[in-house]
Design an enzyme around this catalytic site. Structure first.
Site, PDB file in Angstrom:
ATOM      1  N   TYR A 144      -2.737  -1.399  10.070  1.00 48.87           N
ATOM      2  CA  TYR A 144      -2.678  -1.538   8.612  1.00 48.87           C
ATOM      3  C   TYR A 144      -1.294  -1.162   8.094  1.00 48.87           C
ATOM      4  O   TYR A 144      -0.703  -1.886   7.286  1.00 48.87           O
ATOM      5  CB  TYR A 144      -3.751  -0.658   7.973  1.00 48.87           C
ATOM      6  CG  TYR A 144      -3.907  -0.851   6.483  1.00 48.87           C
ATOM      7  CD1 TYR A 144      -4.525  -1.992   5.979  1.00 48.87           C
ATOM      8  CD2 TYR A 144      -3.456   0.108   5.575  1.00 48.87           C
ATOM      9  CE1 TYR A 144      -4.680  -2.165   4.610  1.00 48.87           C
ATOM     10  CE2 TYR A 144      -3.605  -0.060   4.210  1.00 48.87           C
ATOM     11  CZ  TYR A 144      -4.223  -1.200   3.735  1.00 48.87           C
ATOM     12  OH  TYR A 144      -4.371  -1.377   2.373  1.00 48.87           O
ATOM     13  N   SER A 201       0.855  -1.190   0.000  1.00 44.93           N
ATOM     14  CA  SER A 201       0.000   0.000   0.000  1.00 44.93           C
ATOM     15  C   SER A 201       0.888   1.236   0.000  1.00 44.93           C
ATOM     16  O   SER A 201       2.094   1.153   0.290  1.00 44.93           O
ATOM     17  CB  SER A 201      -0.883  -0.007   1.262  1.00 44.93           C
ATOM     18  OG  SER A 201      -1.581   1.219   1.416  1.00 44.93           O
TER      19      SER A 201
END
Length: 282
Positions: free
Chosen positions: A159, A146
């Site tokens: 995350y 990401s």
């Protein structure tokens, strides 16, 4: 896209997280290219919809399987099953992932561990299970990290930790497998218009339904890249055996700033977070 289609035609491609978002877009484009595709997800309804959209309900070269990527026993059984069904894997696309919303203080350790189990350990177990086949085929591994695998971001400690872990694992794996002829790619998408925020758990106490609506609306403001475009960029980079693919103008901007001016991106992140907090407070 024709040269990409030609590259993947006849290749055995494994795609996790294929029920929606980037996983679904990759699945549709790989099926259209003539690849032999194994699609998996916990969301069996969404997975069936992906197969329907691909027009592959009766295809012998496309299979769908329910798979929980936190179940290491299921993953170990999955690899030989697919080899027997479709042939040895040429490409593994590790897309399955999830996020939550809440500060580290607000989020339980169990929730933190769940994010790591899906986003990081799922990738590790799948790579381990399919590695012999990928070495045999001199194929490729594509792991989805990401933009938050390049920078930290408030309320995303779990995350970010998982995606930084995917990045470190993938970059190391690329070095270890270079002599085996296996390409290893780490993908860093920015804002891609997927259901990940809509499906995210919220760990803030006393949150209201409108809090989620605000989060989704804010995400859509910055999620300017479509899953289809993201998938095209990923397949193009995979075909070129790139070690890193940064997807979307936002990710490319922040990635560039992070490399050239390591502290500047933090100012931008702080500004974005202040705007979001003001919006949440009405």
């Amino acid at each position: 896209m024709n040269h990409i289609h030609d590259h993947f035609a006849g290749k055995v491609c494994i795609v996790t997280g294929a029920a929606s978002g980037i996983g679904r877009a990759l699945a549709l484009q790989l099926v259209a290219s003539g690849a032999r595709v194994a699609l998996s997800d916990k969301d069996t309804d969404g997975l069936s919809e992906t197969v329907r959209l691909a027009g592959a309900e009766a295809s012998n070269s496309v299979r769908q399987d329910p798979l929980d990527v936190t179940n290491s026993d299921a993953i170990r059984a999955y690899a030989p099953l697919l080899k027997e069904s479709l042939g040895p894997a040429d490409y593994l696309f590790n897309v399955a992932g999830l996020t939550r919303y809440g500060s580290f203080a607000e989020t339980s350790l169990d929730a933190h561990e769940k994010i790591m189990a899906v986003n990081y350990w799922g990738v590790v177990h799948l790579c381990k299970a399919f590695l012999p086949q990928l070495i045999e085929q001199k194929g490729g591994i594509v792991n989805i990290s990401s933009l938050f695998g390049l920078i930290g971001f408030p309320n995303q400690a779990h995350y970010c930790a998982s995606k930084f872990a995917v990045r470190g694992f993938t970059e190391t794996l690329a070095q270890e497998l270079a002599d085996d002829g296996v390409s290893v790619t780490c993908v860093h998408p920015g804002g891609v218009d997927t259901p990940i925020i809509k499906n995210a758990a919220i760990d803030r106490p006393n949150h209201q339904p409108e809090d989620r609506e605000t989060m989704v609306a804010q995400f859509k403001e910055v999620a300017r890249t479509s899953p289809e475009d993201a998938a095209r960029q990923i397949l193009r980079g995979t075909q070129k055996r790139r070690s890193r693919i940064v997807v979307g103008p936002d990710a490319k901007l922040i990635s560039g700033l992070q490399r050239l001016l390591p502290n500047t991106h933090k100012i931008i992140v702080a500004y974005i977070n202040r705007r979001r907090n003001r919006a949440e407070q009405g």
